[in-house]
Structures are given as structure tokens and as C-alpha cells.
Design a protein around this motif. Structure first.
Motif, PDB file in Angstrom:
ATOM      1  N   MET A   1      38.092  42.079  49.687  1.00  0.00           N
ATOM      2  CA  MET A   1      37.792  43.052  48.643  1.00  0.00           C
ATOM      3  C   MET A   1      39.018  43.459  47.833  1.00  0.00           C
ATOM      4  SD  MET A   1      37.774  46.322  47.502  1.00  0.00           S
ATOM      5  CE  MET A   1      38.454  47.237  48.862  1.00  0.00           C
TER       6      MET A   1
ATOM      7  N   SER B   1      28.765  48.234  43.942  1.00  0.00           N
ATOM      8  CA  SER B   1      27.540  47.682  43.344  1.00  0.00           C
ATOM      9  C   SER B   1      26.303  48.269  44.021  1.00  0.00           C
ATOM     10  CB  SER B   1      27.537  46.157  43.513  1.00  0.00           C
ATOM     11  OG  SER B   1      26.214  45.670  43.558  1.00  0.00           O
TER      12      SER B   1
ATOM     13  N   ILE C   1      37.340  43.803  53.619  1.00  0.00           N
ATOM     14  CA  ILE C   1      37.171  42.377  53.913  1.00  0.00           C
ATOM     15  C   ILE C   1      36.923  41.630  52.602  1.00  0.00           C
ATOM     16  CG2 ILE C   1      35.890  40.682  55.297  1.00  0.00           C
ATOM     17  CD1 ILE C   1      37.110  43.015  56.953  1.00  0.00           C
TER      18      ILE C   1
ATOM     19  N   GLY D   1      30.157  53.625  46.003  1.00  0.00           N
ATOM     20  CA  GLY D   1      31.428  54.321  45.809  1.00  0.00           C
ATOM     21  C   GLY D   1      32.525  53.330  45.475  1.00  0.00           C
ATOM     22  N   ASP D   2      33.658  53.871  45.050  1.00  0.00           N
ATOM     23  CA  ASP D   2      34.754  53.004  44.641  1.00  0.00           C
ATOM     24  C   ASP D   2      35.874  53.045  45.673  1.00  0.00           C
ATOM     25  OD1 ASP D   2      35.550  51.566  41.874  1.00  0.00           O
ATOM     26  OD2 ASP D   2      37.320  52.196  43.034  1.00  0.00           O
ATOM     27  N   ALA D   3      36.463  51.892  45.917  1.00  0.00           N
ATOM     28  CA  ALA D   3      37.532  51.770  46.913  1.00  0.00           C
ATOM     29  C   ALA D   3      38.741  52.627  46.557  1.00  0.00           C
ATOM     30  CB  ALA D   3      37.953  50.304  47.018  1.00  0.00           C
TER      31      ALA D   3
ATOM     32  N   LEU E   1      32.163  42.790  37.547  1.00  0.00           N
ATOM     33  CA  LEU E   1      31.970  42.663  39.006  1.00  0.00           C
ATOM     34  C   LEU E   1      30.701  43.391  39.431  1.00  0.00           C
ATOM     35  CD1 LEU E   1      35.590  43.207  40.400  1.00  0.00           C
ATOM     36  CD2 LEU E   1      34.330  41.054  40.205  1.00  0.00           C
TER      37      LEU E   1
ATOM     38  N   GLY F   1      33.822  47.864  50.355  1.00  0.00           N
ATOM     39  CA  GLY F   1      33.485  46.581  49.718  1.00  0.00           C
ATOM     40  C   GLY F   1      32.648  45.786  50.704  1.00  0.00           C
TER      41      GLY F   1
ATOM     42  N   ASP G   1      30.224  50.309  48.731  1.00  0.00           N
ATOM     43  CA  ASP G   1      30.401  49.224  47.762  1.00  0.00           C
ATOM     44  C   ASP G   1      30.153  49.791  46.374  1.00  0.00           C
ATOM     45  OD1 ASP G   1      30.399  45.899  48.197  1.00  0.00           O
ATOM     46  OD2 ASP G   1      29.753  46.590  46.213  1.00  0.00           O
TER      47      ASP G   1
HETATM   48  C1  LIG Z   1      33.848  39.081  48.082  1.00  0.00           C
HETATM   49  S1  LIG Z   1      32.740  40.399  48.301  1.00  0.00           S
HETATM   50  C2  LIG Z   1      32.988  40.729  50.034  1.00  0.00           C
HETATM   51  C3  LIG Z   1      31.846  41.465  50.655  1.00  0.00           C
HETATM   52  C4  LIG Z   1      31.936  41.673  52.171  1.00  0.00           C
HETATM   53  N1  LIG Z   1      33.112  42.414  52.554  1.00  0.00           N
HETATM   54  C5  LIG Z   1      31.906  40.342  52.865  1.00  0.00           C
HETATM   55  O1  LIG Z   1      32.937  39.922  53.391  1.00  0.00           O
HETATM   56  O2  LIG Z   1      30.824  39.723  52.889  1.00  0.00           O
HETATM   57  C6  LIG Z   1      33.571  41.764  47.530  1.00  0.00           C
HETATM   58  C7  LIG Z   1      32.746  43.044  47.505  1.00  0.00           C
HETATM   59  O3  LIG Z   1      33.604  44.102  47.035  1.00  0.00           O
HETATM   60  C8  LIG Z   1      32.857  44.919  46.159  1.00  0.00           C
HETATM   61  N2  LIG Z   1      33.809  45.609  45.272  1.00  0.00           N
HETATM   62  C9  LIG Z   1      34.517  45.082  44.242  1.00  0.00           C
HETATM   63  N3  LIG Z   1      35.292  46.026  43.697  1.00  0.00           N
HETATM   64  C10 LIG Z   1      35.074  47.175  44.402  1.00  0.00           C
HETATM   65  C11 LIG Z   1      35.577  48.497  44.306  1.00  0.00           C
HETATM   66  N4  LIG Z   1      36.477  48.842  43.386  1.00  0.00           N
HETATM   67  N5  LIG Z   1      35.131  49.421  45.193  1.00  0.00           N
HETATM   68  C12 LIG Z   1      34.210  49.093  46.137  1.00  0.00           C
HETATM   69  N6  LIG Z   1      33.692  47.853  46.251  1.00  0.00           N
HETATM   70  C13 LIG Z   1      34.122  46.901  45.403  1.00  0.00           C
HETATM   71  C14 LIG Z   1      31.912  43.970  45.444  1.00  0.00           C
HETATM   72  O4  LIG Z   1      30.797  44.630  44.869  1.00  0.00           O
HETATM   73  C15 LIG Z   1      31.543  43.003  46.564  1.00  0.00           C
HETATM   74  O5  LIG Z   1      30.381  43.417  47.247  1.00  0.00           O
END
Ligand SMILES: C[S@@+](CC[C@H](N)C(=O)[O-])C[C@H]1O[C@@H](n2cnc3c(N)ncnc32)[C@H](O)[C@@H]1O
Length: 260
Positions: free
Chosen positions: A126, A81, A124, A106-108, A9, A55, A79
Motif C-alpha cells: 500500500m 476505496s 501490505i 479512510g485514508d492512510a 486509484l 489499505g 481502505d
Molecule cells: C495493491 S492493493 C493491496 C490490498 C491488500 N493490502 C492486499 O494485499 O491484498 C492497495 C490498496 O491500498 C488502497 N489505498 C491506496 N491508497 C490509499 C490510501 N491513501 N489510504 C488507504 N488506502 C489506500 C487501495 O484502495 C487498495 O485497496
């Protein structure tokens, strides 16, 4: 989710915003086109409040927030990434509207916020990326103050089945990935955690008229990374447009709102 999946991811699927953008194009061009504006209005941000967008992706919510959303919010975007964080940082600073904003890698599941320091915590599209979505909800709840809001968006089970059908038709049952956490499943998890949860439903129909946009969406998916998959997906798209001038996709997303 394994460490490999988390790395995929971070380093492939969401390394840069390009794949997410390829999917967003389909919604913007062929659907209602008001997704983030609708979302921002439904969440009803309180002036002067502290908002964590977990996210955050490329920060599209804050690019598209309508002008009646208060611009004195304290925004904390997170996020996993670094590429997404760089893109979100550029987005939220582009027009100078958001004055108090920080965008953080950072991580969720381990948010860089103190207990109860956030008024509204968002996830959202995520939560379905987490190995343990209930633990993710618990972390959102930890950082949210008592009486604050936790808002989660997920898709209904089977949403956009026309697209998964086309992928299956092209590639067969290649995916060993479990189906993403649905809004029905997310609702049950939130009810277990918070009790009462409000559900606001967003229905859309995408009538895709350009095969290039449809192919862009399909080749952004993890399934397209397999050798030879992109060619097979292109053939499936060509065949679909020979059958009909428009490829129609039904979508239902749900905004789940709980009070901490
Ligand atoms: C489908 S995208 C949605 C992005 C944004 N919320 C939107 O609606 O446009 C999912 C996002 O979650 C992030 N993500 C995935 N796992 C995550 C984690 N464990 N912690 C933080 N972010 C994460 C990804 O890098 C990505 O940018």
C-alpha cells in the motif's frame, strides 16, 4: 501523488476488487500460492491484540489467514476505496471467524484511530500509493502503541520485470508514472523512522501457462486504460506464447517489521 492520481486509484484502479483480483490470480495459480498464509505466520499476531490493516483491499489476508492465527483479534480494516471496503466487509464476515471487526473508509495519511491505540499496524502493498510514504509511516507509528509493531510489505526493485518488459514492448515507454516505492527504499525510510527493522523475504517464480490469465493481469494495469492499449497487450501476449508455452516471472516481496 496528485489529487488526480488519488482519484484514479479510488475511482478506477481500486473502485472494485476486479483489477486487484486479476493480478492475485496469477500469484495464486502459478506461484507458491501461500502468500497471505506466509505473511500471517511471519507477522505472528498476539492473541487478543488490536490490528489495523491499512489499505486492506478486499481483505484477502483475513480470508487466507491460517487457523493458527488467533481468532480473538480486534480487527480494524481501512481502505480509501468504498468498493474495496464493501468487499473486505463481506470477506471478513463470510465465515464468522473474526468476531470483533470493523471495516472503514479512510485514508492512510489520516487514520481514524487514537494515538497508541493499535498493537500491530499493517500496510501490505500500500505504501507505494502515497505521495509521501514517510508521512504514511509516521501515521502508522502514531496509531501504534509504544512497543507495538509496524509491518510493511513492498516489492524489491525490478520485481516482475518480465511483465513490465512485456508492457513496454507492447506500448512503448508510455508511463509517466514514477517507479513504485521499492522495498529497499521502504527499508531506508523505516530505518530512519524506527531504527532497527527486520526484513523477511518472500521469493516466488510464476510460471504462467494460460495466456488469458497473463492478459487479465496486464489489462488490469493503469497502462491498459489508454485507447488501443488492450489490443496491443493482447498481441504481445499472443507473441510471447508463440515463443514459449510458459511465461516465467520472478517476484520478490519483503516484509519489513519495526517496533514502535
Ligand atoms: C495493491 S492493493 C493491496 C490490498 C491488500 N493490502 C492486499 O494485499 O491484498 C492497495 C490498496 O491500498 C488502497 N489505498 C491506496 N491508497 C490509499 C490510501 N491513501 N489510504 C488507504 N488506502 C489506500 C487501495 O484502495 C487498495 O485497496
Amino acid at each position: 501523488m496528485t489529487d488526480n492520481e488519488a482519484r484514479y486509484l479510488r475511482e478506477v484502479q481500486y473502485r472494485f476488487p476486479d483489477r486487484l483480483e486479476a493480478r492475485a490470480v496469477l500469484h495464486r495459480r502459478y506461484g507458491r500460492g501461500d502468500w497471505f498464509a506466509w505473511l500471517a505466520r511471519e507477522i505472528a499476531f498476539v492473541p487478543g491484540s488490536v490490528v489495523a490493516d491499512v489499505g486492506c483491499g478486499a481483505g484477502a489476508l483475513w480470508r487466507d489467514a491460517p487457523h493458527d492465527v488467533p481468532d480473538d483479534l480486534t480487527l480494524r480494516l481501512v481502505d480509501s476505496s468504498p468498493g474495496m471496503v464493501a468487499a473486505a466487509d463481506a470477506t471478513v464476515r463470510a465465515d464468522g471467524r473474526w468476531r470483533d471487526v470493523a471495516v472503514i473508509v479512510g485514508d492512510a495519511t489520516a487514520l481514524p484511530f487514537a494515538d497508541g491505540s493499535i498493537d500491530t499496524a499493517l500496510a501490505i502493498h500500500m505504501l507505494y500509493h502515497l505521495a509521501d510514504p514517510a508521512a504514511g509511516l509516521a501515521e502508522l507509528a502514531r496509531v501504534t502503541r509504544p512497543g507495538g509493531t509496524v509491518a510493511v510489505v513492498l516489492n524489491r526493485a525490478g520485481t516482475m520485470a518480465e511483465l513490465s518488459g512485456l508492457v513496454e514492448q507492447a506500448l512503448g515507454q508510455t508511463s509517466s508514472r514514477p517507479a513504485p516505492l521499492s522495498s529497499e527504499e521502504g527499508l531506508a525510510l523505516m530505518q530512519a523512522h524506527f531504527g532497527t527493522v527486520e526484513v523477511r523475504r518472500y521469493d516466488d517464480t510464476l510460471r504462467v501457462a494460460d495466456p488469458v490469465d497473463l492478459l487479465g493481469y496486464l489489462t488490469s494495469l493503469p497502462e491498459a486504460d489508454a485507447p488501443g492499449a488492450a489490443t496491443k497487450l493482447a498481441e504481445a501476449v499472443e507473441a510471447a506464447f508463440r515463443r514459449s508455452e510458459v511465461f516465467t516471472i520472478a517476484k520478490i516481496s519483503e516484509l519489513l517489521i519495526a517496533r514502535r
